[in-house]
Design a protein around this motif. Structure first.
Motif, PDB file in Angstrom:
ATOM      1  N   THR A 234       0.860  -1.174   0.000  1.00 47.11           N
ATOM      2  CA  THR A 234       0.000   0.000   0.000  1.00 47.11           C
ATOM      3  C   THR A 234       0.892   1.217   0.000  1.00 47.11           C
ATOM      4  OG1 THR A 234      -1.724  -1.175   1.177  1.00 47.11           O
ATOM      5  CG2 THR A 234      -1.833   1.225   1.230  1.00 47.11           C
TER       6      THR A 234
ATOM      7  N   HIS B 107      -4.931   9.613  -0.397  1.00 49.25           N
ATOM      8  CA  HIS B 107      -5.496   8.829  -1.492  1.00 49.25           C
ATOM      9  C   HIS B 107      -4.566   7.658  -1.790  1.00 49.25           C
ATOM     10  CE1 HIS B 107      -8.457  11.922  -2.112  1.00 49.25           C
ATOM     11  NE2 HIS B 107      -7.486  12.805  -2.057  1.00 49.25           N
TER      12      HIS B 107
ATOM     13  N   THR C 251      -6.831   1.262  -7.188  1.00 51.19           N
ATOM     14  CA  THR C 251      -7.402   2.386  -6.452  1.00 51.19           C
ATOM     15  C   THR C 251      -8.793   1.958  -5.970  1.00 51.19           C
ATOM     16  OG1 THR C 251      -8.486   3.405  -8.360  1.00 51.19           O
ATOM     17  CG2 THR C 251      -6.167   4.003  -7.954  1.00 51.19           C
ATOM     18  N   GLU C 252      -9.518   2.881  -5.417  1.00 47.90           N
ATOM     19  CA  GLU C 252     -10.851   2.555  -4.915  1.00 47.90           C
ATOM     20  C   GLU C 252     -11.747   1.953  -5.994  1.00 47.90           C
ATOM     21  OE1 GLU C 252     -14.727   4.818  -2.977  1.00 47.90           O
ATOM     22  OE2 GLU C 252     -12.799   5.839  -3.020  1.00 47.90           O
ATOM     23  N   ARG C 253     -11.714   2.524  -7.213  1.00 49.61           N
ATOM     24  CA  ARG C 253     -12.625   2.077  -8.276  1.00 49.61           C
ATOM     25  C   ARG C 253     -11.942   1.471  -9.484  1.00 49.61           C
ATOM     26  NH1 ARG C 253     -15.733   7.263  -9.949  1.00 49.61           N
ATOM     27  NH2 ARG C 253     -13.613   8.081  -9.809  1.00 49.61           N
TER      28      ARG C 253
ATOM     29  N   GLU D  21      -8.370  10.009 -10.378  1.00 48.79           N
ATOM     30  CA  GLU D  21      -8.098   8.849  -9.524  1.00 48.79           C
ATOM     31  C   GLU D  21      -6.941   8.016 -10.064  1.00 48.79           C
ATOM     32  OE1 GLU D  21     -10.495   4.871  -8.003  1.00 48.79           O
ATOM     33  OE2 GLU D  21     -11.633   6.703  -8.396  1.00 48.79           O
TER      34      GLU D  21
END
Length: 191
Positions: free
Chosen positions: A3, A9, A24-26, A123
């Motif tokens: 990580t 972020h 990433t998150e999405r 992002e």
């Protein structure tokens, strides 16, 4: 799996045989390969998308993908296919590109028109820029943005890039934005 993130972020890096996969998150960002040819041709055939990036024929796209793969193997970085984790669809490309003519590493992003305005560019580019500044031996990254490309200028500003010198790149007048590694000295003088 690691990580990483210079800001809140964070993103995760998964090592794979084809190179690092940034999560990433999405989104998932995987090195572009010859297997992405159809997607790459489609992306670089949309007249709205190619206002500021080159349009490619199938053969040109094949050659460009071969160059991207060489950069991954020789330099350890390059452009990635960006995939939506929710749908599995390829939504764009984003990554780092070493341009010999400038001897600089550029962060670049291009997304399907249907994906504009959803924050995917910011992002994906945030992960790429942070990964690049943490892993590459460079004092800064650039983003070469055409004067009329206001959307990319906004993304660069969100990512902490500052405008620098003016230049010509791929047939466009561009402003070369820079984002420095924390604690590094500024790059070449603007102008």
């Amino acid at each position: 799996m690691t990580t990483m993130g210079l800001t809140e972020h964070a993103f995760t890096v998964h090592e794979s045989a084809g190179g690092p996969v940034l999560e990433t998150e999405r989104l998932l960002l995987r090195p572009l390969t010859a297997e992405h040819l159809d997607f790459f041709v489609e992306l670089h055939s949309d007249p709205e998308v190619t206002r500021f990036v080159p349009a490619f024929t199938r053969e040109q796209a094949r050659e460009r993908l071969a160059g991207i793969q060489r950069q991954w193997s020789e330099r350890g970085h390059g452009l990635c296919a960006v995939e939506s984790k929710e749908t599995g669809a390829l939504v764009g490309r984003c990554g780092l590109n070493h341009w010999e003519v400038f001897d600089e590493v550029e962060a670049g992003w291009t997304f399907r028109r249907s994906c504009w305005g959803r924050g995917f560019a910011t992002e994906a580019a945030r992960a790429v820029v942070e990964w690049g500044l943490e892993t590459l031996d460079v004092p800064y990254l650039t983003a070469m943005i055409a004067h009329d490309n206001t959307a990319s200028r906004k993304v660069a500003r969100r990512l902490g890039f500052t405008p620098g010198r003016e230049d010509t790149f791929l047939g466009h007048r561009v402003t070369v934005h820079q984002r420095h590694r924390p604690g590094s000295l500024p790059g070449p003088p603007a102008g």
